[in-house]
Design an enzyme around this catalytic site. Structure first.
Site, PDB file in Angstrom:
ATOM      1  N   GLY A   1     -33.437 104.864  76.783  1.00 19.77           N
ATOM      2  CA  GLY A   1     -34.309 105.941  77.195  1.00 19.77           C
ATOM      3  C   GLY A   1     -33.408 106.719  78.396  1.00 19.77           C
TER       4      GLY A   1
ATOM      5  CD  GLN B   1     -32.351 108.412  83.932  1.00 15.11           C
ATOM      6  OE1 GLN B   1     -32.899 108.441  82.790  1.00 15.11           O
ATOM      7  NE2 GLN B   1     -31.490 107.376  83.933  1.00 15.11           N
TER       8      GLN B   1
ATOM      9  CB  CYS C   1     -31.923 102.425  85.707  1.00 15.89           C
ATOM     10  SG  CYS C   1     -32.281 104.287  85.586  1.00 15.89           S
ATOM     11  CG  LEU C   2     -28.601 105.003  80.864  1.00  9.71           C
ATOM     12  CD1 LEU C   2     -28.619 105.995  80.032  1.00  9.71           C
ATOM     13  CD2 LEU C   2     -27.604 103.921  80.469  1.00  9.71           C
TER      14      LEU C   2
ATOM     15  CG  HIS D   1     -37.522 102.653  83.102  1.00  9.14           C
ATOM     16  ND1 HIS D   1     -36.892 101.426  84.027  1.00  9.14           N
ATOM     17  CD2 HIS D   1     -36.549 103.593  83.099  1.00  9.14           C
ATOM     18  CE1 HIS D   1     -35.708 101.921  84.398  1.00  9.14           C
ATOM     19  NE2 HIS D   1     -35.599 103.262  83.990  1.00  9.14           N
ATOM     20  CD  GLU D   2     -36.505 106.443  80.217  1.00  9.17           C
ATOM     21  OE1 GLU D   2     -35.938 107.254  80.954  1.00  9.17           O
ATOM     22  OE2 GLU D   2     -35.652 105.409  80.334  1.00  9.17           O
TER      23      GLU D   2
ATOM     24  CG  HIS E   1     -36.634 108.010  85.470  1.00  2.88           C
ATOM     25  ND1 HIS E   1     -35.528 108.095  86.323  1.00  2.88           N
ATOM     26  CD2 HIS E   1     -36.047 106.958  84.532  1.00  2.88           C
ATOM     27  CE1 HIS E   1     -34.773 106.972  86.141  1.00  2.88           C
ATOM     28  NE2 HIS E   1     -34.918 106.414  85.083  1.00  2.88           N
TER      29      HIS E   1
HETATM   30 NI    NI Z   1     -34.023 104.893  84.205  1.00  5.99          NI
END
Ligand code: NI
Length: 194
Positions: free
Chosen positions: A45, A50, A105-106, A147-148, A151
């Site tokens: 995701g 991000q 998380c990236l 989760h996304e 963000h």
């Molecule tokens: Ni994340």
């Protein structure tokens, strides 16, 4: 085009995203770039903050769970094809028991923590063609979307862990924001020390 992923500590990750409309400049290119960036980083995701844009867009692709033998076959088959673009999403219901899943998380490489979330969500959103959908999701599909979705609300999974665990990872988070890490993909660090 692969874009740098914004690291923990950048204020853009804390902004509540604003809705976009069809006139948003180069929207389809932006979505394609997000997809390339997510795949390059082996993500499941990615949300627009991000890549530095505080707008209400995120993408998910749970196909890497296709071969996860811990999941039952129905869920595996569902996750294998769960690839979506969510524009102007709004979670309208969260329900069911809270369950823990080890999230990463990236924007926060090399840290994972158990996060508790409710098991089932109802979400309204527009797809990449601005067609409106209302989906009911549970299990890992719901988890990834929650989760996304966080963000685009300016929330990170590290906000949802105990204060003890927060203290334990404080130094690691500082190092991430200063770029004192070696991620396997392109990143942009808010407090990079040269
Ligand atoms: Ni994340």
């Amino acid at each position: 085009m692969i874009l740098p992923i914004i690291a923990y500590g950048d204020p853009v990750l804390r902004k509540v995203g604003i809705d976009v409309d069809k006139e948003y400049p180069n929207l389809s290119q932006l979505i394609q770039n997000m997809q390339e960036t997510m795949v390059n980083a082996n993500g499941i995701g990615l949300a627009a903050p991000q890549i530095g844009k505080a707008i209400r867009i995120f993408i998910v692709d749970t196909s890497p769970f296709e071969n996860d033998k811990d999941l039952d076959e129905n869920e595996r088959n569902f996750l294998a094809t769960f690839k979506k673009v969510f524009i102007n999403a709004k979670i309208i219901k969260e329900e069911g028991d809270e369950w823990a899943f080890n999230e990463g998380c990236l924007s926060i490489p090399d840290i994972t923590e158990d996060v508790y979330r409710e098991e089932k969500i109802t979400i309204e959103y527009l797809d990449e063609n601005f067609k409106k959908h209302t989906d009911v999701l549970d299990g890992l599909a719901a988890r990834v979307v929650q989760h996304e979705y966080d963000h685009i609300e300016g929330i990170l999974f590290t906000d949802k862990i105990s204060s003890l665990k927060k203290r334990l990872i404080k130094k690691k988070l500082e190092n991430i924001s200063k770029g004192k890490i070696n991620p396997s993909y392109r990143m942009k660090f808010p407090f990079l020390k040269k």
